[in-house]
Write a protein that holds these residues in place. Sequence first.
Motif, PDB file in Angstrom:
ATOM      1  N   HIS A  55      58.815 -49.509  -0.245  1.00 35.56           N
ATOM      2  CA  HIS A  55      58.231 -48.990   0.997  1.00 35.56           C
ATOM      3  C   HIS A  55      56.801 -48.535   0.750  1.00 35.56           C
ATOM      4  O   HIS A  55      56.445 -48.203  -0.374  1.00 35.56           O
ATOM      5  CB  HIS A  55      58.970 -47.730   1.453  1.00 35.56           C
ATOM      6  CG  HIS A  55      60.440 -47.835   1.585  1.00 35.56           C
ATOM      7  ND1 HIS A  55      61.065 -47.943   2.799  1.00 35.56           N
ATOM      8  CD2 HIS A  55      61.426 -47.818   0.652  1.00 35.56           C
ATOM      9  CE1 HIS A  55      62.380 -47.981   2.618  1.00 35.56           C
ATOM     10  NE2 HIS A  55      62.624 -47.911   1.325  1.00 35.56           N
ATOM     11  N   GLU A 119      59.193 -45.284  -2.670  1.00 34.83           N
ATOM     12  CA  GLU A 119      58.120 -45.094  -1.692  1.00 34.83           C
ATOM     13  C   GLU A 119      56.795 -45.101  -2.437  1.00 34.83           C
ATOM     14  O   GLU A 119      56.683 -44.499  -3.516  1.00 34.83           O
ATOM     15  CB  GLU A 119      58.278 -43.765  -0.943  1.00 34.83           C
ATOM     16  CG  GLU A 119      59.397 -43.745   0.092  1.00 34.83           C
ATOM     17  CD  GLU A 119      59.003 -44.361   1.448  1.00 34.83           C
ATOM     18  OE1 GLU A 119      57.871 -44.876   1.589  1.00 34.83           O
ATOM     19  OE2 GLU A 119      59.862 -44.320   2.355  1.00 34.83           O
ATOM     20  N   HIS A 168      61.175 -53.045   2.820  1.00 34.65           N
ATOM     21  CA  HIS A 168      61.831 -52.463   3.993  1.00 34.65           C
ATOM     22  C   HIS A 168      61.791 -53.465   5.154  1.00 34.65           C
ATOM     23  O   HIS A 168      62.724 -53.552   5.949  1.00 34.65           O
ATOM     24  CB  HIS A 168      61.114 -51.160   4.375  1.00 34.65           C
ATOM     25  CG  HIS A 168      61.968 -50.200   5.126  1.00 34.65           C
ATOM     26  ND1 HIS A 168      61.493 -48.999   5.602  1.00 34.65           N
ATOM     27  CD2 HIS A 168      63.273 -50.257   5.502  1.00 34.65           C
ATOM     28  CE1 HIS A 168      62.473 -48.363   6.235  1.00 34.65           C
ATOM     29  NE2 HIS A 168      63.554 -49.105   6.182  1.00 34.65           N
ATOM     30  N   ASP A 178      56.657 -52.339   6.392  1.00 35.57           N
ATOM     31  CA  ASP A 178      56.293 -51.965   5.019  1.00 35.57           C
ATOM     32  C   ASP A 178      57.166 -52.687   3.995  1.00 35.57           C
ATOM     33  O   ASP A 178      58.301 -53.035   4.309  1.00 35.57           O
ATOM     34  CB  ASP A 178      56.391 -50.432   4.827  1.00 35.57           C
ATOM     35  CG  ASP A 178      57.805 -49.875   4.993  1.00 35.57           C
ATOM     36  OD1 ASP A 178      58.433 -50.149   6.025  1.00 35.57           O
ATOM     37  OD2 ASP A 178      58.277 -49.173   4.080  1.00 35.57           O
TER      38      ASP A 178
HETATM   39 ZN   LIG Z   1      60.014 -47.967   4.669  1.00 36.33          ZN
END
Ligand SMILES: [Zn+2]
Length: 281
Positions: A55, A119, A168, A178
Amino acid sequence: MQIDPTQRRPLGAWLKWCGLLLSAWLLGGCAGPRIDSTTHRAVSHDSRAQFLILHYTAVDLESSIRILTQQRVSSHYLVTDEQPPRIYRLVDEDRRAWHAGISAWDGHAMLNGNSIGIEIVNLGNAPGPDGREAAFQPYPPEQVELIVELVRDIVKRHQIRPDRVLGHSDIAPQRKVDPGPLFPWKRLADEGLVLWPKQADVQQAQARYAAGVPPVQWFQQALAKHGFLVAQHGELDEPTRRVIAAFQMKYRQAKYDGQPDAETAALLTALTGLWHPAKAP
Ligand SMILES: [Zn+2]
């Protein structure tokens, strides 16, 4: 014999000591049955983590940390955009982080339960506070190298297949874009960490599709075979376009307009083995 009064235990102290003993016994009881976990061991098992999902946070570092640690969303790892970048572990790998949301891939749904989430601090395609136009932001080389290192380590430890290292946008193409079209998928593929088509196969298929792009129905079929959740109705509607765009953002980053074309068809054929018509030439 002289007795030091401080060494004598008054009744209250004895009662306290007995109480402690009793609590220890009770707590011991609460720990569950005695389990022998060494005598017999099974050979068949694998990691609960079957997918690795990447992400971007779409906000700066400070906000990323605040949101991912204090709100109802989280990830196992956060890769910062500092110089040099850092990796924070926010959730232990044996716990479920809340990063995937409503998601599906290759017949698996709700991927929080069987994935590890990374992330990455990157502003995505939001307009900047300084009036910057909405445009995807590049991933700095140092950050990319750290991501590669982290993905390599996780994939190795959990034996995650290259076709299960995903964005994602792959698992939730109707809601998410993303990690975006500037994410270095090819770099990960060069390390054998991501499924990637053979260039010769793409060229062979593209030469054939130059004469005629397959119908939308075929694209939907091939995208589903690749792993996407996509309706099979043969219409080029918005949800189908979003799935095509998600595929292009990974495999044909120069153009991700969601339009079914010969190159996209060729990439799908090279990845899935599915030809149009459905037979090998
Ligand atoms: Zn995401």
